[in-house]
Design an enzyme around this catalytic site. Sequence first.
Site, mmCIF file in Angstrom:
data_model
loop_
_atom_site.group_PDB
_atom_site.id
_atom_site.type_symbol
_atom_site.label_atom_id
_atom_site.label_comp_id
_atom_site.label_asym_id
_atom_site.label_seq_id
_atom_site.Cartn_x
_atom_site.Cartn_y
_atom_site.Cartn_z
ATOM 1 N N MET A 243 24.900 87.696 -64.796
ATOM 2 C CA MET A 243 24.972 88.997 -65.461
ATOM 3 C C MET A 243 25.883 89.956 -64.696
ATOM 4 O O MET A 243 26.441 90.874 -65.262
ATOM 5 C CB MET A 243 23.581 89.624 -65.571
ATOM 6 C CG MET A 243 22.536 88.758 -66.234
ATOM 7 S SD MET A 243 23.003 88.303 -67.914
ATOM 8 C CE MET A 243 22.821 89.893 -68.724
ATOM 9 N N ILE A 267 17.059 88.947 -49.403
ATOM 10 C CA ILE A 267 16.724 89.812 -48.256
ATOM 11 C C ILE A 267 15.528 90.718 -48.525
ATOM 12 O O ILE A 267 14.805 91.061 -47.614
ATOM 13 C CB ILE A 267 17.941 90.663 -47.819
ATOM 14 C CG1 ILE A 267 18.427 91.552 -48.966
ATOM 15 C CG2 ILE A 267 19.071 89.787 -47.306
ATOM 16 C CD1 ILE A 267 19.405 92.628 -48.504
ATOM 17 N N CYS A 328 25.454 81.330 -50.979
ATOM 18 C CA CYS A 328 24.368 82.023 -51.662
ATOM 19 C C CYS A 328 25.054 82.984 -52.620
ATOM 20 O O CYS A 328 25.845 82.528 -53.439
ATOM 21 C CB CYS A 328 23.454 82.716 -50.666
ATOM 22 S SG CYS A 328 24.311 83.648 -49.386
ATOM 23 N N SER A 329 24.833 84.266 -52.516
ATOM 24 C CA SER A 329 25.581 85.180 -53.359
ATOM 25 C C SER A 329 26.859 85.610 -52.659
ATOM 26 O O SER A 329 27.953 85.281 -53.084
ATOM 27 C CB SER A 329 24.716 86.395 -53.717
ATOM 28 O OG SER A 329 23.622 85.973 -54.497
ATOM 29 N N ARG A 334 21.879 84.154 -46.236
ATOM 30 C CA ARG A 334 21.265 82.825 -46.296
ATOM 31 C C ARG A 334 22.250 81.734 -45.893
ATOM 32 O O ARG A 334 21.895 80.759 -45.242
ATOM 33 C CB ARG A 334 20.742 82.560 -47.708
ATOM 34 C CG ARG A 334 19.460 83.296 -47.987
ATOM 35 C CD ARG A 334 19.116 83.296 -49.449
ATOM 36 N NE ARG A 334 19.849 84.314 -50.189
ATOM 37 C CZ ARG A 334 19.557 84.686 -51.439
ATOM 38 N NH1 ARG A 334 18.561 84.103 -52.075
ATOM 39 N NH2 ARG A 334 20.253 85.620 -52.042
#
Lengths: 552, 751
Positions: A243, A267, A328-329, A334
């Site tokens: 999104m 987090i 991760c993002s 991470r």
Amino acid sequence: MTSCWSHLLTAKEVMYICPFRGPLRGTVNVTNYRLFFRCMDQEPVFVLDLPLGVVSRVEKIGGASSRGDVSYGLYTFTFQKNERLNKEDVHNTKRLLSLPQPIFAFEYGQVFPENGWKVYDAIAEYKRQGIPNESWRVTKANDHYELCDTYPSSLAVPVNIPDEDIRRVAAFRAKGRIPVLSWIHPESQATVTRCSQPMVGVNGKRSKEDEKYLQAIMDANAQSHKLFIFDARPSVNAAANKMKGGGYESEDAYQNAELVFLDIHNIHVMRESLRKLKEVVYPNIEEPHWLSNLESTHWLEHIKLIMAGALRIADKVESGKTSVVVHCSDGWDRTAQLTSLSMLMLDGFYRTTRGFQVLLEKEWLSFGHRFQLRIGHGDKNHTDADRSPVFVQFIDCVWQMTRQFPAAFEFNENFLVTMLDHLYSGLFGTFLCNSEQQRELPKRSMSLWSFINSQLEDFSNPLYVNYSNHVLFPVVSLRHLELWVGYYVRWNPRMRPQEPVHQRYKELLARRAELQRRVEELQREVTNRSASSSSERAGSPTRSITPVQTFV
Amino acid sequence: CQCTRNPGPGSGSSLIPLFLCITSGEIVVNEVNFVRKCIGAEKSHDDLWGKLICTNFKVSFVTHEALAQPRFQVSNRLLGEHDIPLACVDQVVTVNDAKGKKKVLGSNQKLKFNPSELILYCKDFRIVRFSFDEAGPEGAKKVCLAIAHYSRPADPQLLFGFELIGTRYLEDGLNGARPAGGSQTPLFACSSDWDREIKRTGAAEWRVCSVNQGYGVSPSLPEFFVVPASLADQDLRQYAEAFSGQRLPVWCWNHPNGSALTRMAAITDPLQQKRLDQRICNAIIKSHPQRGDVHKADLDKNLPSIQQVNNSLVRLRHICVIDPFEETEEKWLSSVENSQWLDYVRTFLKHSCDVVYILEGLNASVILQEEEGRDLSCVVSSLVQIMVDPHFRSLSGFQSLVQKEWVMAGHRFLDRCNHLKKSDKEESPLFLLFLDCVWQLMNQYPSAFEFTETYLALLSDSMWVPVFSTFLFNGPKHHDFLEDKKITLGEGEELCLPPVWDWSQQLSITDQALFNNPIYVGKAAPYAHNGAVKSFRRTKTGWSSTLRGTPPALARNGLQGSQGTLPRRNSLAAQLKSDLFPVRDVPESPSERFARDWFSGPADPQGLLLPQLLPSHLALWRLYFLRWVPEAVIPRGGPVTAVHAVSQLAHEIETLQSQLRRYKGPTPGSTPRASPAGGPPGTPHAEPSRMFFKAGSLYEPSPPPEFLSSSFPFTPVGNLCRPNLRGTPISKLLNGAKTWLSTETLAGETA
């Protein structure tokens, strides 16, 4: 005391409300580095010493009382200790403690024989791993941080991807964080690479260059025709990121790639978990339901998931001889946990004291884990949603590994705790700022490694045995994971750190050195004697020889 | 070991040379060939083929095949690699897969189906599984029934230990192993052992009394015990009647300050209670050099009952070895909590600390009182002595303690072990609980004990090898017991079973080195500071929190911490009001204050030791409870790798010391010569190393060998075959990483 400390304030007759011992009356001193409270009434003398950097927030409690006195409650919150002062007559303390304060690191003038800023040299570390080689090169594309401002200047990328393609890949990856090499297996050439999420979005955007790039990573390893992409997030979260333009690699677009979600939470979840943990262990531990309370914080469950992720990565690289891509993002929280933990399992070098420093400098500091933001150095907004214990959690995982392999690490628990203490203390510049680009300034302060490497004795694990190239596979199960009592519960006065086996071991080492010396002495004596006696025997055979004296 | 080549019946048996380890007195009851011992849970290619034999002593599986994986196992002289003593079998379960039938077999029962599988649940937490798909159905059935019958001996004569009566232990030892050169453990069966203990502890006002010689006064007290010097034999005889089981108050141990630890049973005669209590207290006070007070500790009131302890272990066993690994993972911590095992460990330790406080802090004597005085008081009195007296932390001291406070004090080992499977209500793992408490102390003070956790585990396992006098009886009076059970001794025969302390019965000298803790600081340690026994007193030092290597300029109790962010749930001010003085809800008890003061100083491994009782400091004894669980094994890891590293160093020190001794060796007048190896001549009287792990090349510690794991010296391979376990350990573990979703997770996914 170092001369660079300036004394700012003294207040007598201050009441400190200690969570363990109740109210204590004493004197407070505040310097530009710390708050120092001393209570002489008690035997032994009670001392509270608090670097200002660890203060998370300051609040005024109560106001003018009916008698016209002003009382302030100073509530300094840190994880291990909740300290509260009720004080009279001192208005300034609050002002002084109010953050932001100039960070003391820049004024700290202690000189150490070692220069910690020289511990890590990216090129040297690549060289140690054998990079550049026929498949990997070090690019200058980010020399001035123009490709990605949160990455280091030197990056290792596949040989056959030209810099202009790399720029296109950067455009497709969040924050320009392209896949780059973190570690390469010395034999199989399987690699650990890290990046951020692809900008797939709701429409499933694709990038030819990115697909080609990942293919190149796979091709660089002749042993396997597969590539594993480890997405640290739970799949739901990864999907939710679409999104916002992010997402994950579709297996249609990336041939031969297998995507695995590692289900590690973000987090915010971790911050909340640690907050709960704090409630369980501080100030007192509730006896009847300790384990279920601990379980309800999910802290160890999170630790388990992170370690399980790292274990899978290490297992794929070592046993499967397959290269892996980790993200991760944004690839700075991470991802840093996963790559550095798996590298710790795979490569014995990182289990030495200096090797571990290199690992941190490389995977955390140079690759832009946002320490400033996650810790909130010099920032008074303690509710900032960007704060999170990602690094603490990583060190906790390292500690778990040292528990399972007590002889495999060159450093000891003290090293890990000291590192976390100075993550907050503001005494050293190591953990300041968010990225390599920003870190020119901290280099004018002292490096934590300068301090540590100047007294390695205090931080070394005497049990250390070089496992050489042995890969460590910890057991990632709650049956073995433990709460790190020596860190989280250490302020509890009922807690005494476990008797150090290390101390005893050092005594044995000294004993051995002493015996060795004596044996060598005797050997020399015997050699000399037999040499002289044989010559003497020729002259006067009747001469008697005094026996060798030893004292055991 | 008398290894019999056993060709076995049937033509196929010649393919498999079978070696069965037979102990003297042992006879084969039944056997069946072509049995598969299940090793892997799913695939059968790791399984072993062999013969399953039931003797009157053990279940034996004899195979010529070897396990595929590298492993290490302590070889027990009485038991083969795959053997299980019948006394160790807790439950015999037969299964018929095809019919979907399952039956738990008891003694003298019938089995209506042909078993395709046999599962043995063992008291030491093992679960062993055999498959009969290729074996003759009748033979399989017979062996199953025999195992069920002999493992639940309705008749005590069937308990193997009693078969041995009259055999020549004294000349030969079991199995021909020489008895007892190594066992110097005082057994406290004679008055001289008690005399020495009185002298050692300086209990001047106490005497050994022999009123119970021939067990004339109390059948469950030893023939010799120690009483206040002011009590005369005739008084004791008279008092005895008023006590439950005629168990008079007896002395256990004296604190250096003169306070005594004693134990006694309840006074059953209510009319005499007050008077007797008074007399006994007075006598104990008189025996105290400063006439210190007497405190009574009512154990029945303050401690869990033996049934509660037993139920707790049943629950713990379930989650450790019976429930599937991955399914228990998520709720592991709360399951451990629900078992209450650690709770009980803590309660016993806590109670023992309170007693220590009375002895040490109040300078007063203590009477441990319990209904019968043979269960809970065994645990408490031995824990107290271990905490205060470093002598009991040495190997021989510890063994003498178990002898003194358990065996001679009349702990009903036979009933508590339920060797005769007579009454499940009587079964209770109190001794294991005690060993766990010792382990907790050892875990907190690793250099204070001469022995290792391996020793504790092996000692506990020995309870299920029913040939040791230590664990076979309900009290020190053996003969009577035998008469009761109609076991007769032949002419000139004497009941002479070895005590478990004669370790050579079970282990080679080399393997016994596994007992030695390389970092022990004590009198027996030949290296490092030969710690003299220091006074029990401690010096108080200043309080300061843990100081981590901060630079000298940095502070002393640097409050360095972590997470800053405390989401502001409730206003701080509101919080403050509620807990302005949140220090303690419950006022500190004097005993807690005593402990706190003690904790503020450094611990001396040869002085008083108090355990940390915060629940966060008590751990599950993993070696014991998880050793058979394959998923929980850390390859080349675990605490033993630290022991391995230190042992190498300790061995080097031993080597250097023996070199020095050899230099010292030559008599005056002779010429010392340097030998090429650097080792000078002299008497090559090399003592066996105390260390199990030896240094390979000097001064370069080697990494842990492949067979080392967190289960060492035990191996889970083939010892834990849970029914219906699916998946190989690692894949299960990784796939099973369970997740849970909270609403915050989805809402806050930004990182």
